[in-house]
Scaffold this motif. Structure first.
Motif, PDB file in Angstrom:
ATOM      1  N   GLN A  40      -5.547   9.744   9.082  1.00 56.46           N
ATOM      2  CA  GLN A  40      -6.541  10.426   8.253  1.00 56.46           C
ATOM      3  C   GLN A  40      -6.922   9.598   7.026  1.00 56.46           C
ATOM      4  O   GLN A  40      -6.082   8.912   6.457  1.00 56.46           O
ATOM      5  CB  GLN A  40      -5.982  11.786   7.817  1.00 56.46           C
ATOM      6  N   TYR A  41      -8.190   9.665   6.647  1.00 54.45           N
ATOM      7  CA  TYR A  41      -8.643   9.039   5.399  1.00 54.45           C
ATOM      8  C   TYR A  41      -9.808   9.840   4.837  1.00 54.45           C
ATOM      9  O   TYR A  41     -10.395  10.661   5.544  1.00 54.45           O
ATOM     10  CB  TYR A  41      -8.977   7.554   5.621  1.00 54.45           C
ATOM     11  N   PRO A  42     -10.160   9.633   3.568  1.00 57.36           N
ATOM     12  CA  PRO A  42     -11.203  10.462   2.954  1.00 57.36           C
ATOM     13  C   PRO A  42     -12.574  10.249   3.615  1.00 57.36           C
ATOM     14  O   PRO A  42     -12.885   9.132   4.024  1.00 57.36           O
ATOM     15  CB  PRO A  42     -11.230   9.977   1.491  1.00 57.36           C
ATOM     16  N   ALA A 127      -7.238   2.810   7.921  1.00 56.72           N
ATOM     17  CA  ALA A 127      -7.172   4.109   7.239  1.00 56.72           C
ATOM     18  C   ALA A 127      -6.638   3.948   5.808  1.00 56.72           C
ATOM     19  O   ALA A 127      -7.186   4.518   4.868  1.00 56.72           O
ATOM     20  CB  ALA A 127      -6.284   5.060   8.033  1.00 56.72           C
ATOM     21  N   ASP A 128      -5.594   3.142   5.671  1.00 59.22           N
ATOM     22  CA  ASP A 128      -5.023   2.918   4.334  1.00 59.22           C
ATOM     23  C   ASP A 128      -6.030   2.244   3.409  1.00 59.22           C
ATOM     24  O   ASP A 128      -6.132   2.568   2.235  1.00 59.22           O
ATOM     25  CB  ASP A 128      -3.757   2.051   4.426  1.00 59.22           C
ATOM     26  N   THR A 131      -8.638   4.717   2.278  1.00 62.87           N
ATOM     27  CA  THR A 131      -8.050   5.630   1.294  1.00 62.87           C
ATOM     28  C   THR A 131      -7.928   4.948  -0.063  1.00 62.87           C
ATOM     29  O   THR A 131      -8.329   5.484  -1.093  1.00 62.87           O
ATOM     30  CB  THR A 131      -6.642   6.067   1.770  1.00 62.87           C
ATOM     31  N   GLU A 132      -7.407   3.756  -0.014  1.00 66.11           N
ATOM     32  CA  GLU A 132      -7.169   3.017  -1.255  1.00 66.11           C
ATOM     33  C   GLU A 132      -8.504   2.693  -1.933  1.00 66.11           C
ATOM     34  O   GLU A 132      -8.654   2.855  -3.139  1.00 66.11           O
ATOM     35  CB  GLU A 132      -6.390   1.740  -0.902  1.00 66.11           C
ATOM     36  N   THR A 134     -11.372   4.253  -1.605  1.00 67.04           N
ATOM     37  CA  THR A 134     -11.977   5.487  -2.112  1.00 67.04           C
ATOM     38  C   THR A 134     -11.345   5.882  -3.436  1.00 67.04           C
ATOM     39  O   THR A 134     -12.032   6.208  -4.393  1.00 67.04           O
ATOM     40  CB  THR A 134     -11.789   6.632  -1.085  1.00 67.04           C
ATOM     41  N   ASN A 135     -10.009   5.813  -3.483  1.00 70.45           N
ATOM     42  CA  ASN A 135      -9.323   6.172  -4.726  1.00 70.45           C
ATOM     43  C   ASN A 135      -9.708   5.246  -5.872  1.00 70.45           C
ATOM     44  O   ASN A 135      -9.880   5.687  -7.003  1.00 70.45           O
ATOM     45  CB  ASN A 135      -7.807   6.144  -4.517  1.00 70.45           C
TER      46      ASN A 135
ATOM     47  N   HIS B 557     -10.795  13.100   9.979  1.00 72.12           N
ATOM     48  CA  HIS B 557     -10.912  14.074   8.877  1.00 72.12           C
ATOM     49  C   HIS B 557     -10.558  15.462   9.408  1.00 72.12           C
ATOM     50  O   HIS B 557     -11.313  16.407   9.296  1.00 72.12           O
ATOM     51  CB  HIS B 557     -12.345  14.071   8.308  1.00 72.12           C
TER      52      HIS B 557
END
Lengths: 146, 1026
Positions: A40-42, A127-128, A131-132, A134-135, B557
């Motif tokens: 999962q990721y944003p 995915a990482d 996420t990273e 996006t953050n 998602h």
């Protein structure tokens, strides 16, 4: 960014809009593997698939920033893995120049535009990475230059 | 005669053979006993020596097999019976029940998610991961079809459960499936059954019984990003990061006690690779390699093992390991070994041990040999018909490819595969293209003008519940319907099912659509299917666009339906924006001149020419010397068969000279090459004359030569008895052997000017073999002769050579020296040729001095002279050592990046005759694919130049990896005047559509069709502004 959209955006909580370029052979396949493996990721990014990261013209990136993208990520095969032998090497060289222009001439934080290599077996890494990224962009806040 | 072939085994060997066979005009039945193709290569994390991601380069080939209309993929099938003769075999194949209807399964995985059965070890992950009783071997499996394990499935074993049947919306579960026999009639059979790595069969001293001792293949899965530990380096017992990792080489190979007398050939290299990747994945780890000889003889191999030590700090010990014992408390391991450099026995404490265990023929090889009626050798590999053609089995019409014949690495296997395909083509030449089907589209393509208003149709897929559960599909449909130019949008359950294809065609025709979009899964596997459907409906396939709302929305998602739905809407809107601007593209067809030019008249060039000529094509051979044969002319006896070199030379030379399709040009050189694949104009210079030839494809087989070590090791004119190995070879060829009379002791020095720190850093592969051969020949001539061999590592990989070496070790005294202390030679006084040699023997740790009468220097092979010129003419690259550089070191060893030109033999890298012949047949196969097809189709996805904007700077030409761009002068019209200006031209036959030129062009003059500026800008704009 259109005025109407900006307005609408200001009302709700801000979420970044990210654009990701994937090459067909490695990084897009890595994104597929993230999917198949349910990593999962944003959901704030949209992928544009090109055959090779070498296709990503600097104007694509500039256009995206101009139109309101808060961050742009170019992804390709690891150096040495390019399906087109050396396309990603040119991407790397070209990116260096583009990155300099973005930072020095446009005054945009260099963290907003990145080049990363993702192989077809690096679903987790894809995915990482998203996420990273996006953050990181969330921390930087919306891009306001144009 | 039948124009079809059964290929047994779906690893890289079977995959490449199948792909090449179809291109040569044969239908292929690819039989694989596992549920997916991919074989061992799919399990590897990366490949040496480039550390390419293994699956990245393999998966496109797997998909190509899956999509190829002329390959019938028979996974989960086994060959049971074979009857008939070459050209007409009847093969009985057993289809094992998957308990899944292959025509219905969409590979969505709903079944496995709900399957309640306790998980069992996953064989693909070498039992380190888990799987359910209904499973797919790995996420990228081809075909993407599930299978039920009947041993553990509750429904099949106990008649309870049946959950998968309930959740499968495609209704693909079929518990009633039974084994089924299928009869195939084919012209030839290829065995490509690969290897196993049964570490559990080793004796207990290697410690495999302990949890933290893994085989290298298990470790490969541990390292893999998609493996059981997501690529983190963890040890199995406690899933903690190990600090000290020991790699033990030859753990069972080259070992008579383990009954594996041969060298597995690839372990030295994959160990260096695994150690490097370990360091990359886990900074705190330390890697220790317990080595025997370092056998790193391929292109850039030896340098790779050196880089592991220098750049990654991997420590190598030259050892003999006696036991590995576990500490029961910590589960750490104690390695008891003898340090061969000090002669002392030591203990080494490691947290994880990786064993390079022997690679053996895959389980079932002997049973298959019985079914096929072919022989196996004493090592249980399939036996080749002759040493020099390892691809022929003991039975006509049956061929061998890859590891099932003997240890070899991936590029050697791929070369074998192309060679097998070409030899099948030789056998079945008269029935080429008799069983191949070309897809014919009945509905003529409708004309779509750029000015026509776009009429876009969109299909949004539920993919069972895979998309529908997380993305509000009906909401998406409602949204998409309102987008500009969208005329029709509907949802369906499975877009990829046959009824959906019918529906797509129906909608295109009913609504008069001129663009079509499917929003479902990944274009990497499904785009070609939908494109074909569009074509069937009369829509140009480039007017199709695909959106991936499964792998990019629903599956990533899962906790955010709103976010996933919004993203799906955006992605489809972006696709609609692009689709509006899509243009129909054409695939041009180019004729191929049915001739081949082979440069080089050695054994490689002759083999390639014969192969091509036997397929009915004209082959022109150009040789710079006044006779054919190349280096073979200089050789005396060939190892390991100990046969006179002249026998092989005469046989093959005779055939070449007599062949009506071969024309030979001796004392000739290439003067000029113009044109491109299928249409070369080559000019040849010979004796002041020149001749022009029209050529379809070119094979470079220019060979290599022995290095003369001028000055080194006292090699000079004064010292008559210090000679090179090739000079010895020539002396041994002479009838008069009186030169041997006064000689009492001969010393051979290996690695002279090879494997150095600077200069020639590589191992040239054949010198050890040649030296050992000559030791035994000298010994036969003069049994009383004393022979000393000074060596660093003995390179005797491959199945025959280890034993060959072992049998001859008694013929000489072997002393090991180190690069840091190379032997020194001094001439003794007096008239006779006598020398003193001083060497520091690392095994004895002592300096030895002795007298010798004859010194043989084994020097490496270096490239032939003047290759620069040829490389420039052909526009192909040389590597840093001056050998020709292939398109891809792993999967395209015989191709140049430029289509239409191929390479084989020592022009590519030093190799022995067996491998040269394999490559020659392979290159002939690669080349004759084009000759057989008569025409080639270019892709629609290529770059195009806008001459108005092109400033002729040539940047595009310099970055194109395929030589597809040329700057030429063109006449440009400006109102009243016409000017001749430099402009860029793209050769559609060579362009692969990567787009690097487009992004490099400083003036925006080049665009890539289907990914042009307007299309991508439109996607960006609609995402961010609408």
């Amino acid at each position: 960014m259109s005025k109407a959209k900006k307005k609408a955006k200001q009302k709700e909580e801000w979420t970044p809009e990210l654009l990701v370029f994937c090459c067909n052979w490695c990084s897009y396949a890595g994104a597929d593997l993230a999917g198949v493996s349910r990593f999962q990721y944003p959901p704030n990014m949209r992928i544009i698939r090109v055959m090779c990261s070498g296709r990503v013209d600097p104007t694509f990136v500039l256009k995206a920033l101009k139109d309101g993208a808060d961050g742009v990520l170019i992804t390709g095969c690891h150096i040495g893995d390019c399906h087109y032998i050396s396309g990603n090497e040119y991407t790397r060289d070209r990116f260096k120049k583009l990155h300099e222009i973005i930072i020095k001439q446009l005054g945009i934080d260099g963290k907003r535009v990145r080049l990363e290599w993702v192989s077809a077996s690096e679903g987790k890494r894809f995915a990482d990475l998203i996420t990273e990224f996006t953050n990181q962009i969330k921390e930087l806040g919306p891009l306001k230059v144009f | 005669m039948e124009g079809s072939v059964v290929v047994i085994g779906g690893g890289i060997a079977g995959i490449q053979t199948s792909l090449d066979l179809t291109e040569l005009g044969f239908k292929v039945y690819l039989v694989e006993r596992n549920p997916s193709i991919g074989g061992r290569m799919a399990q590897l994390d990366k490949t040496f020596p480039t550390n390419d991601c293994s699956l990245c380069i393999l998966a496109p080939k797997m998909v190509e097999v899956f999509r190829n209309p002329n390959i019938e993929l028979m996974t989960y099938h086994e060959v049971k019976k074979v009857e008939g003769k070459p050209g007409d075999f009847t093969v009985t194949v057993l289809k094992k029940p998957r308990y899944i209807d292959e025509t219905k399964c969409k590979g969505c995985g709903d079944c496995a998610a709900k399957c309640p059965k306790i998980e069992v070890p996953n064989v693909f992950d070498m039992n380190l991961g888990k799987r359910k009783s209904i499973y797919i071997p790995f996420p990228q499996a081809v075909p993407p079809i599930y299978v039920i394990d009947p041993e553990i499935c509750l429904k099949l074993t106990k008649g309870v459960c049946g959950v998968c049947e309930k959740v499968c919306q495609a209704e693909a579960i079929d518990y009633e499936q039974k084994p089924q026999e299928i009869k195939l009639t084919v012209g030839a059979i290829v065995a490509a059954t690969g290897f196993d790595m049964p570490a559990e069969e080793l004796t207990s001293r290697w410690g495999y019984q302990y949890e933290n001792v893994v085989s290298a293949l298990e470790y490969e899965r541990i390292l893999c990003a998609s493996g059981p530990f997501d690529g983190r380096v963890l040890r199995p017992s406690d899933q903690e990061e190990p600090e000290k990792i020991a790699f033990i080489q030859c753990a069972g190979s080259r070992d008579l006690h383990e009954n594996i007398p041969y060298c597995s050939s690839v372990c030295c290299m994959y160990t260096a690779k695994e150690a490097i990747i370990t360091k990359e994945h886990s900074e705190n780890s330390n890697c220790y390699v317990f080595r025997h000889d370092i056998r790193a003889y391929g292109k850039n191999f030896y340098e790779f093992t050196q880089r592991a030590q220098k750049d990654y700090g991997v420590q190598y010990f030259q050892t003999k390991v006696s036991t590995v014992v576990e500490d029961h408390e910590t589960k750490d391991l104690m390695i008891h070994y003898e340090d061969l450099k000090t002669g002392k026995f030591n203990d080494f404490h490691a947290n994880l041990v990786v064993l390079a265990t022997p690679l053996v023929p895959s389980k079932g090889t002997e049973e298959l040999a019985q079914v096929l009626g072919v022989e196996v050798d004493k090592y249980h590999f399939f036996k080749e018909k002759s040493f020099f053609n390892k691809c022929l089995s003991s039975k006509d019409g049956m061929f061998l490819c890859g590891f099932c014949q003997g240890p070899k690495d991936i590029p050697e296997t791929v070369a074998d595969a192309s060679g097998v395909a070409s030899q099948v083509a030789n056998l079945l030449n008269s029935v080429k293209y008799t069983e191949i089907k070309e897809k014919v589209f009945e509905v003529p393509e409708m004309e779509v003008k750029i000015t026509d208003e776009p009429r876009i149709g969109v299909l949004v897929c539920h993919c069972g519940i895979n998309i529908g559960k997380y993305v509000d599909v009906s909401g998406v449909v409602e949204y998409v319907e309102k987008l500009p130019y969208v005329v029709h949008c509907e949802a369906n359950l499975y877009s990829c099912s046959p009824d959906s294809q019918a529906r797509i065609k129906e909608v295109i025709q009913e609504k008069n659509l001129n663009r079509f979009i499917v929003a479902s899964c990944t274009p990497r596997t499904h785009e070609a299917l939908f494109q074909e459907t569009c074509q069937e409906a009369g829509l140009n396939k480039y007017l199709f666009e695909m959106v991936n709302i499964r792998d990019q929305c629903s599956w990533v998602h899962m906790g955010d339906n709103e976010g996933a739905t919004a993203k799906a809407k955006d992605l489809i809107r972006m696709a609609v924006a692009k689709a509006r601007l899509l243009k129909p593209l054409t695939e041009a067809s180019l004729d191929i001149t049915p001739t081949a030019l082979i440069i080089g008249g050695g054994v490689t060039g002759m083999t390639a020419a014969l192969n091509i000529a036997n397929q009915g094509f004209k082959a022109y051979k150009v040789e710079k010397e006044d006779k054919l044969g190349g280096n073979l002319n200089n050789l005396n006896v060939l190892y390991p068969i100990q046969e006179d070199a002249a026998i092989l030379l005469n046989v093959i030379q005779d055939k070449v000279k007599k062949h009506k399709n071969i024309e030979i040009f001796l004392k000739s050189q290439i003067k000029d090459v113009k044109g491109f694949i299928g249409n070369y104009n080559v000019s040849i210079a010979m004796n002041k004359k020149s001749q022009g030839l029209k050529i379809g494809t070119i094979i470079v087989a220019t060979g290599a030569q022995e290095l003369k070590p001028n000055g080194d090791f006292q090699y000079n004119k004064k010292n008559k008895n210090i000679i090179t190995q090739l000079e010895l070879e020539q002396k041994l060829k002479e009838k008069d052997k009186s030169w041997l009379d006064n000689i009492k002791r001969v010393t051979t020095i290996l690695c002279v000017d090879a494997r150095q720190k600077e200069g020639i850093t590589y191992c040239s592969n054949v010198c050890c073999g040649v030296s050992i051969k000559n030791v035994s020949i000298l010994k036969e001539l003069r049994p009383d002769l004393e022979i000393v061999v000074l060596y660093r590592d003995i390179q005797m990989a491959k199945k025959e050579f280890e034993e060959y070496y072992r049998e001859r070790r008694k013929d000489a005294i072997f002393l090991r020296y180190d690069l840091d202390q190379i032997p020194t030679i001094s001439k003794k006084g007096g008239k006779s040729e006598k020398y003193d040699i001083k060497v520091f023997d690392t095994n004895l740790q002592d300096e030895i001095e002795f007298e010798t009468d004859l010194i043989i220097l084994s020097t490496p092979m270096i490239p032939a002279d003047n290759l620069d010129e040829l490389a420039k003419m052909l526009k192909v690259p040389l590597d840093k050592n001056g050998f020709f550089l292939e398109a891809h070191v792993k999967l395209r060893p015989l191709d140049f990046a430029t289509d239409g030109i191929f390479l084989a033999g020592c022009a590519q890298w030093p190799k022995n005759i067996q491998d040269s012949i394999s490559q020659a047949n392979g290159a002939a196969g690669r080349a004759s694919r084009f000759l057989s097809a008569k025409t080639i189709k270019t892709s629609g996805l290529i770059a195009e130049v806008n001459p108005e904007r092109c400033i002729g700077c040539g940047k595009c030409e310099s970055v194109c990896p395929y030589n597809a761009i040329e700057i030429k002068e063109a006449s440009m019209e400006f109102e009243d005047v016409s000017l001749v200006l430099k402009k860029s031209f793209i050769n559609s036959a060579l362009c692969k559509g990567c787009g690097t030129c487009a992004a490099t062009c400083p003036n925006g003059a080049i665009s890539v069709k289907h990914y042009d500026f307007d299309q991508i800008f439109a996607m960006i704009e609609t995402y961010l502004l609408d």
